[in-house]
Design a protein around this motif. Structure first.
Motif: not given
Ligand code: ADP
Ligand code: MG
Ligand code: ZN
Length: 479
Positions: A58-83
């Protein structure tokens, strides 16, 4: 050849959620004993499963709206692998190709000109643990591991170190208005990486960029970029190439220091996080969030201009901090003279805050008691200078201005008999000056007034004292 700087910013922001991004551990890690806010999930134990923090989304969407962004209808999380030792799972859960928010913009003002900086994306990820290096060993505090981290990435639309600084300041203001982060750079709640390249002025191609990490203040952003721009300019002028590297800002030396050559997305082997469902963001939810957004700084600044007659720069000054704007408005509702209040607040209160390095939210007195102080000046109970010293005391103790006046006997002397006595004493003590006055040197009047003020510690009611002094001198002249 003339070169132009091209700058793009990546800003990481810790979100003010109660719990962490994927577990129920507290995210309020500031000041906590090391390794006390941890659980098997954020320690990356095998077999544990993450759960998405709804508030962080919700906070991220709030920020996106305040920054005049489009809000994704579909989003996902990904793994960024590093040690790295600060990453217990061996991967960071982040968002790669489908961020929550994208294609926005933010207006900044530099040298009286509005510059629009496009926002490429705003996405959600998790913070890492904190490493403490001591000589040849290192300690790890996992409290920060898994704290929600929002990343805001701009397009390379920034053209100078000062624009970069203004961009960060504006971003901080917006994040604080939204209440999604303290956005405190000194405390690491907002961290930025600046990407910078040079190109021949007029060209529309992008040059090779260098990424600057470890910038933890607005001042250093500017310094680091200035340094890096000069370094690249020198290379190009010698006909050399700029290498795509990552550097750190060394604040002691005042230089950038190479950390590593550039890593590429494919180095991280991003893949969709299999332990989390994708996010389907309903439009109703987005609308509800939009409706609940507070008035944002630009809108407030415009309203202050039209409603209170402030100039654009005055309105901006008072709206940079939401608490200052709220304080100002509360005062205006009690004392309808916005211009006078603006000068008192930005002059006196801002000065006291600056001297002590504190902020509006820690102010110890209320708008009511501040207005009481101003009324005391209006009524003639105290003069302007006394009011300023009372304000200083209110600022440090929070005490009521009327009480301070009473306790310290600061009220102006408006007692005629008492003032006449003082005037007589002053005249008696300065016979030469009196003779000059009676001989026609009228300018001596100011000298007598000064003496009366001095004798009363500046507390003589100036209007009354001057009237009584005039009367007394007239009497002596006619004798
Ligand atoms: P990465 O994800 O590898 O860090 P991106 O291409 O997503 O790189 O860009 C990261 C940041 O760098 C963005 O803010 C972008 O605007 C900025 N950027 C990209 N190319 C350049 C460039 N040539 N010069 C300056 N900034 C750049
Ligand atoms: Mg980067
Ligand atoms: Zn946990």
């Amino acid at each position: 050849m003339e070169y132009e700087a091209v700058i793009g910013m990546e800003v990481h922001v810790q979100l003010l959620t109660k719990s962490k991004m994927f577990c129920s551990c507290s995210a309020e890690t500031f000041g906590a004993e090391p390794n006390t806010l941890v659980c098997p999930v954020c320690l990356g134990m095998p077999g544990t499963l993450p759960v998405i923090n709804r508030k962080a989304v919700e906070y991220t969407i709030m920020t996106g709206l305040a920054l005049n962004c489009q809000i994704a209808e579909f989003a996902k999380f990904d793994r960024k692998n590093y040690f790295y030792p600060d990453l217990p799972k061996g991967y960071q859960i982040s968002q790669y190709d489908l961020p929550l928010c994208f294609n926005g913009w933010l207006d900044i003002e530099v040298d009286g000109q509005i510059r629009r900086i496009r926002i490429r994306r705003v996405h959600l990820e998790e913070d890492t643990a904190k490493l403490f290096h001591f000589g040849d060993y290192t300690l790890i505090d996992f409290n920060r591991a898994g704290v929600p981290l929002m990343e805001i990435v701009s397009e390379p639309d920034i053209r100078s170190p000062e624009e970069a600084r203004q961009y960060l300041i504006k971003l901080r203001t917006i994040l604080r208005y939204l209440g999604v982060s303290t956005a405190d750079m000194e405390k690491g709640a907002m961290r930025c990486e600046a990407n910078v390249s040079l190109r021949p002025k007029g060209s529309s191609e992008l040059g090779t960029r260098v990424e600057i990490k470890n910038i933890n203040s607005f001042r250093f952003v500017k310094q680091a970029l200035e340094y890096e721009i000069e370094r690249q300019k020198r290379l190009l002028e010698q006909g050399k190439k700029v290498e795509q590297i990552t550097v750190g800002w060394d604040e002691e030396k005042g230089t950038t220091v190479i950390q590593r050559t550039k890593e590429y997305a494919h180095d991280y082997r991003y893949f969709p996080e299999p332990d989390l469902p994708p996010l389907v963001i309903s439009r109703e939810w987005v609308e509800r969030i939009k409706a609940s957004l507070p008035e944002l700084p630009d809108a407030k600044s415009e309203r202050f201009q039209s409603q209170y007659g402030l100039s654009p720069s005055e309105a901006r000054t008072i709206t940079v901090e939401k608490e200052a704007a709220d304080f100002f408005e509360a005062c205006v509702s009690l004392y309808p003279n916005p211009r006078k209040l603006f000068h008192w607040i930005t002059g006196e209160i801002f000065r006291l805050l600056g001297e002590t390095g504190s902020t509006f939210d820690s102010l110890k007195f209320s708008p009511e008691s501040f207005i009481k102080l101003i009324n005391l000046v209006d009524k003639g109970t105290i003069n302007q200078n006394t009011a300023k010293s009372i304000l200083r005391e209110m600022f440090s103790t929070g005490e009521d201005p009327e009480k301070i006046v009473e306790k310290k006997g600061l009220a102006l002397i408006a007692d005629e008999a008492a003032l006449i006595k003082v005037i007589e004493e002053v005249l008696e003590a300065n016979p030469d000056a009196l003779e000059r006055y009676l001989g026609g040197k009228e300018s001596t009047f100011g000298f007598f007034m000064g003496q009366v003020m001095k004798a009363t510690g500046g507390r003589a009611d100036p209007n009354l004292a001057s009237k009584l002094l005039r009367e007394k001198l007239a009497q002596l002249k006619n004798r």
